[in-house]
Scaffold this active site. Sequence first.
Site, PDB file in Angstrom:
ATOM      1  N   GLN A 160      -2.070  -3.105   6.241  1.00  0.00           N
ATOM      2  CA  GLN A 160      -1.369  -3.295   7.512  1.00  0.00           C
ATOM      3  C   GLN A 160      -0.685  -2.013   7.965  1.00  0.00           C
ATOM      4  OE1 GLN A 160       1.157  -6.751   6.965  1.00  0.00           O
ATOM      5  NE2 GLN A 160      -0.481  -8.111   7.596  1.00  0.00           N
ATOM      6  N   GLY A 161      -0.232  -1.207   7.022  1.00  0.00           N
ATOM      7  CA  GLY A 161       0.470   0.026   7.370  1.00  0.00           C
ATOM      8  C   GLY A 161      -0.425   1.217   7.638  1.00  0.00           C
ATOM      9  N   HIS A 188       0.837  -1.203   0.000  1.00  0.00           N
ATOM     10  CA  HIS A 188       0.000   0.000   0.000  1.00  0.00           C
ATOM     11  C   HIS A 188       0.872   1.253   0.000  1.00  0.00           C
ATOM     12  CE1 HIS A 188      -2.919  -3.007   1.540  1.00  0.00           C
ATOM     13  NE2 HIS A 188      -3.788  -2.279   0.834  1.00  0.00           N
TER      14      HIS A 188
END
Length: 135
Positions: free
Chosen positions: A105-106, A63
């Site tokens: 996730q980030g 991402h």
Amino acid sequence: MNRLQLLSKGLRLIHKMSEEALAGVPLVHISPEGIFKYVMINVIDGGDASKAVIRGFADCTWHADIFDREEEVFKKLGLRAECPGGGRIEHNPDKKYLKVYGYSQGFGKADHAQTKRILATKYPDYTIETSDEGY
């Protein structure tokens, strides 16, 4: 004109240019087909104006890769960018179908309902589904 008036005039011109740059940013830019990661990006001009855009590219592994690529584009236009979240998109142009799901996730999970509304501006004849399931 005194210096203050010149400075004020210059700042108004810069603000107008950044507003025009913001208006020219497409709401949606995603890969033409496949399953890929996406991010929602809040693009901000020099003032208070902003808009949320959707970016998703099959050639980006993370991402953050998508965000970094697009942030550079926006910087060149004099705009700032923030990422409130991401997820995945399944794009099937033959069936005129988009599915928005998962999370980053980030960056965390984007607002998939808002993502759906933004995607519908470019794909009004598509079926667009959202899900909080999956990664």
